[in-house]
Design an enzyme around this catalytic site. Sequence first.
Site, PDB file in Angstrom:
ATOM      1  N   VAL A   1       0.466   3.674   0.403  1.00 37.24           N
ATOM      2  CA  VAL A   1      -0.053   4.687  -0.313  1.00 37.24           C
ATOM      3  C   VAL A   1      -1.460   4.359  -0.663  1.00 37.24           C
ATOM      4  O   VAL A   1      -2.492   5.244  -0.962  1.00 37.24           O
ATOM      5  CB  VAL A   1       0.504   4.838  -1.827  1.00 37.24           C
ATOM      6  CG1 VAL A   1       0.249   3.719  -2.450  1.00 37.24           C
ATOM      7  CG2 VAL A   1       0.069   6.145  -2.561  1.00 37.24           C
ATOM      8  N   TYR A   2      -2.120   2.969  -0.470  1.00 34.45           N
ATOM      9  CA  TYR A   2      -3.412   2.583  -0.624  1.00 34.45           C
ATOM     10  C   TYR A   2      -4.440   3.211   0.525  1.00 34.45           C
ATOM     11  O   TYR A   2      -4.311   3.148   1.521  1.00 34.45           O
ATOM     12  CB  TYR A   2      -3.498   0.888  -0.472  1.00 34.45           C
ATOM     13  CG  TYR A   2      -2.773   0.290  -1.764  1.00 34.45           C
ATOM     14  CD1 TYR A   2      -2.276   1.021  -2.842  1.00 34.45           C
ATOM     15  CD2 TYR A   2      -2.414  -0.928  -1.288  1.00 34.45           C
ATOM     16  CE1 TYR A   2      -1.466   0.301  -3.676  1.00 34.45           C
ATOM     17  CE2 TYR A   2      -1.742  -1.606  -2.552  1.00 34.45           C
ATOM     18  CZ  TYR A   2      -1.116  -0.996  -3.493  1.00 34.45           C
ATOM     19  OH  TYR A   2      -0.368  -1.535  -4.635  1.00 34.45           O
ATOM     20  N   MET A   3      -5.516   3.908   0.023  1.00 35.95           N
ATOM     21  CA  MET A   3      -5.562   4.629  -1.220  1.00 35.95           C
ATOM     22  C   MET A   3      -5.812   6.023  -0.832  1.00 35.95           C
ATOM     23  O   MET A   3      -6.975   6.407  -0.983  1.00 35.95           O
ATOM     24  CB  MET A   3      -7.144   3.957  -1.920  1.00 35.95           C
ATOM     25  CG  MET A   3      -6.758   2.514  -2.268  1.00 35.95           C
ATOM     26  SD  MET A   3      -5.696   2.137  -3.512  1.00 35.95           S
ATOM     27  CE  MET A   3      -6.345   2.823  -4.969  1.00 35.95           C
TER      28      MET A   3
END
Length: 307
Positions: free
Chosen positions: A48-50
Amino acid sequence: MAKIGDLEVFPLNLGGNVFGWTADEAQSFAVLDAYAAAGGNFIDTADVYMARIPGNSGGESETIIGRWLKRRGRRDDVVIATKVGSWAARPGVSAKNIREAAEDSLRRLQTDYLDLYYAHRDVADVPLEETLGAFDELVRAGKVRHLGASNYSAERLAAALSISDREGFARYVAVQPHYNLVERGYEQELAPLVAQEGLATLPYFGLARGFLTGKYRSREASGSPRAEKAVEYLDHRGERVLEALDEISAAHGTSPAAVALAWLAAQPTVVAPIASARNVEQLTDLLASVELRLGAEELAVLDDASQ
């Protein structure tokens, strides 16, 4: 070096959440190069980053780390931890999503195995048996070496460990809780379970979103992306903690950040605090924590200030 299962890791886990956010690829490479040059070998990221940053779509951190690993030829001597479950494009910890997300992470990281793969968060509507079974398949296939649980309650972690033991699944060997000098809820129920089960703790937000660096001492806007969250800790307790950090860091000729991370590293069950740096200058303060040994009185002063 510290140990997580059979993994030997540097006692500072470099956070990759800033890569592709406040650090572009060139800055990220500089930080990674400096960390490796200092003996660092343990990098934390997530699919999920970023994704939440305007202009990003997710996977940026993994992609940058993968390019660095490839260009520097460092895959065999670096421990890579990533996570699944929090990205809207690959949501949750169903068996299907875990399998697909793992393949995506492997591709972005340009590797054929992950050293440590976390469930980024617990999802109550997915049976633990399904999640753990999917993780076990990845371990048996050689695509994942070890498993971790992030943001699990003590109750759900205990249930997960029991299921793994009963079913013969690969066990969680590490936890990643929100834990630092001004966030100490971990110590109440999770820490005793972790100690009992012999797990490794790798706390995130080790510097309380930057508050424990001492850079955010007023509620006036600073221009930093982290300032808004950091100043939420500016209450009487937060001020006491900063005063204690100032006093102890001055005595050691180091930074408040180094002292805050050294306190965290000294806590029972903690193997390596996670902290991120958007440039080499910030990394220098983080690395100083590795050699810093706080005395019993200093640890007590920080404990008292943070209560």
